[in-house]
Write an enzyme that holds these catalytic residues in place. Structure first.
Site, PDB file in Angstrom:
ATOM      1  CB  CYS A 166      -1.010  -0.037   1.136  1.00  0.00           C
ATOM      2  SG  CYS A 166      -2.433   1.007   0.778  1.00  0.00           S
ATOM      3  CG  HIS A 189      -3.565  -3.757   3.042  1.00  0.00           C
ATOM      4  ND1 HIS A 189      -2.530  -3.284   3.817  1.00  0.00           N
ATOM      5  CD2 HIS A 189      -4.212  -2.666   2.568  1.00  0.00           C
ATOM      6  CE1 HIS A 189      -2.554  -1.965   3.819  1.00  0.00           C
ATOM      7  NE2 HIS A 189      -3.570  -1.563   3.068  1.00  0.00           N
ATOM      8  CD  GLU A 203      -1.208  -6.550   4.908  1.00  0.00           C
ATOM      9  OE1 GLU A 203      -0.893  -6.769   3.722  1.00  0.00           O
ATOM     10  OE2 GLU A 203      -1.470  -5.404   5.336  1.00  0.00           O
TER      11      GLU A 203
HETATM   12  N1  GLN Z   1      -2.246   6.589   3.013  1.00  0.00           N
HETATM   13  C1  GLN Z   1      -2.336   5.851   1.794  1.00  0.00           C
HETATM   14  C2  GLN Z   1      -3.701   5.970   1.145  1.00  0.00           C
HETATM   15  O1  GLN Z   1      -4.653   6.300   1.799  1.00  0.00           O
HETATM   16  C3  GLN Z   1      -1.972   4.407   2.021  1.00  0.00           C
HETATM   17  C4  GLN Z   1      -2.937   3.689   2.875  1.00  0.00           C
HETATM   18  C5  GLN Z   1      -2.396   2.379   3.376  1.00  0.00           C
HETATM   19  O2  GLN Z   1      -1.193   2.150   3.375  1.00  0.00           O
HETATM   20  N2  GLN Z   1      -3.269   1.509   3.826  1.00  0.00           N
HETATM   21  O3  GLN Z   1      -3.844   5.717  -0.014  1.00  0.00           O
END
Ligand code: GLN
Length: 554
Positions: A398, A529, A531
């Protein structure tokens, strides 16, 4: 004469097991609940698990990770407590949004129902309407999973004001169907250093307090540093009104994954089946689970992974809970490969000083997890530049993917003033920008549960690192973000060798970025994600590819 057999579809009588905490929090109620669920599942029962959190937040999404730990996103997008992750990992199943509730969400439903005249003009009251809504949700979760058994973990500790209405829900449900409800109290038994003896009195008090709400435990799981001896089991049984065989000793374990087998040995699933009148589920099949536990204890070669993040420090303590799913995902993949994972947390802020980057040479692979805001960004960008150039395997998740693209734009495309709109909306090159449908939400302050959340499909590029790892051309992964790679920069990034190996099916959203394997052993970033879908019995292919590349790099 031919006998006709009439097919009868017997309606099942679902059973409900509540797990409450006595004495104090933080002794592993989530893991205990997951373990109980696992051993019941091993008896061939269909089991689902619910977590109740007593706070007012409608979901876990608005809480700071250093305060609350990881936010675990369910398949259908609800932002929940990390215990939901434990349930999914232990049960090897996806759980739906109905399986998670907070005080805030329960009140919200009741108030919305009232606003829609759902109570037909009557006086709506804290009791019974709040516990009734809790019970409605528990039954809905049972129906959705068609579960034989529903396990419900009540957050907090008995005696708190906060969870009293959930305890009332237990009482109320039990009074309706006394044979179908069991209550397990996970209590803590201190061994004060000055006394040197395990004390049962706090547990006795906790049972008494629970009793004042009209609920009595059927089973007491006695958590302590060491095993509970027979004498103290007798004492707990006598003063807490439970049978001695229903007092279960639960000493600290090396690994949370040992607990299902320990509980099974202690007779927990048999005791629960007896209490709930569950027959015909007498064989326990924990083979696959035991194989996993054996793998996790191998003493093979180590693989050293550094996780460079920012949510670690809380006063004098290091918080590892914030990245728990990532930690577990690395472990599962390492175990599958016969490796011993050694995971180190490194604080991104330490790498603002480029002299520190040499430290990274000690590790076989580096992972930058998700995050928000500007803290630690400079350090993370330095880390990414370093591992890209030094060809140390890198996995960006992310924010870790977005920063990987920013670093590339900055150092390979040589763009000046590169940023993400999240940090500096006025930067000249917004290589990462806000998603179209997010702009208005952020502007109006509509921040709760409003990110791009939950499962979405990505299509993969043939022959890419990602496609080879997944062995598939389309995958479903869970998301939680507001920002994404700005498509205006995609052609230039592609031209300079970055590959977008996964995109949304319409090609609009860049979901995976990587360098070809001819240029780097593993340099992969994912917008989602992975994970959250890694399981002990089903490790995640991208984590496995990353850990494998890290080991080979070593
Ligand atoms: N802050 C970033 C976004 O909102 C990444 C979010 C995250 O890593 N879950 O896109």
């Amino acid at each position: 004469m031919k006998k006709t057999t009439k097919k009868t579809s017997r309606k099942k009588t679902p059973k409900f097991i509540f797990v409450v905490g006595g004495v104090m929090s933080g002794v592993g109620k989530g893991v205990a609940s997951s373990s109980i669920a696992t051993i019941l599942q091993a008896r061939g029962l269909s089991v689902t698990a619910i977590k109740i959190d007593p706070y007012i937040n409608v979901d876990a999404g608005t809480m700071n990770p250093t305060e609350h730990g990881e936010v675990f996103v369910l398949k259908d997008g609800l932002e929940t407590d990390q215990d939901m992750g434990n349930y999914e990992r232990f049960l090897n199943t996806d759980l739906p949004a109905i399986n998670y509730m907070t005080t805030g969400s329960v009140y919200l439903s009741v108030i919305e129902k009232e606003r829609h005249l759902g109570y037909q003009g009557r006086n709506v009251q804290v009791v019974p309407d709040i516990p009734d809504e809790v019970i409605r949700r528990i039954k809905a979760a049972q129906a959705e999973a068609n579960a034989d058994v529903v396990l419900i973990e009540v957050g907090g500790t008995v005696g708190e004001y906060e969870n009293i209405l959930f305890i009332e829900a237990i009482r109320s449900l039990k009074s309706d169907c006394p044979d179908d409800v069991a209550v397990v109290m996970l209590s803590y038994l201190p061994v004060p250093g000055s006394v040197g003896e395990m004390k049962t009195k706090p547990t006795q008090h906790a049972v008494r307090v629970l009793g004042s709400s009209g609920v009595a435990p059927d089973i007491i799981i006695a958590r302590s540093k060491v095993a509970v001896d027979e004498k103290r089991k007798e004492k707990i049984a006598k003063f807490c009104n439970v049978r001695k065989e229903n007092v279960i000793s639960a000493p600290d374990m090396d690994s949370i994954y040992d607990i299902p087998e320990e509980y099974e040995k202690a007779g927990v699933s048999r005791r629960l089946c007896d209490i709930l009148g569950i027959r015909n589920h007498t064989t326990v099949d924990l083979k696959a689970w035991k194989r996993f536990v054996r793998q996790s204890k191998n003493t093979g070669q180590t693989v050293k992974i550094a996780v460079v993040g920012k949510y670690f420090n809380s006063g004098d303590f290091i918080l590892s809970d914030v990245y728990i799913s990532i930690l577990e995902a690395i472990k599962f993949s390492a175990y599958k490969l016969g490796l011993m994972p050694q995971i180190t947390y490194l604080s991104a802020a330490d790498f603002t000083d480029k002299k520190q980057l040499k430290e990274l040479k000690k590790y076989d692979g580096v992972l930058v997890p998700g995050g928000f805001g500007s803290t630690g960004i400079e350090g993370k960008l330095n880390v990414i530049e370093y591992v890209r150039k030094q060809k140390i395997p890198y996995f960006g998740i992310c924010y870790g993917m977005k920063l990987m693209v920013l670093e590339y734009a900055q150092n390979v495309l040589k763009l000046k003033q590169v940023s993400t709109e999240e940090i500096n909306p006025r930067a000249k090159h917004l290589v990462v920008g806000i998603m179209n449908d997010q702009r208005e939400k952020v502007r109006s302050g509509d921040m709760g549960g409003s990110m791009r959340l939950g499962q979405y499909e990505a299509v993969l590029k043939k022959g890419s690192q990602a496609q080879k790892a997944y062995k598939s051309y389309a995958v479903l992964e869970r998301h939680r973000h507001r920002y994404e790679v700005n498509n205006e920069y995609v052609p230039a990034l592609l031209e300079k060798g970055l590959v977008f190996s996964g995109t949304s099916p319409d090609g609009n959203l860049m979901e995976i970025a990587e360098l070809p394997s001819t240029q780097h052993p593993f340099f992969v970033g994912v917008q989602f994600h992975p994970e959250l879908q890694a399981r002990p019995l089903d490790p995640h292919p991208l984590f496995t590819a990353f850990v494998k590349a890290s080991y080979e790099h070593k």
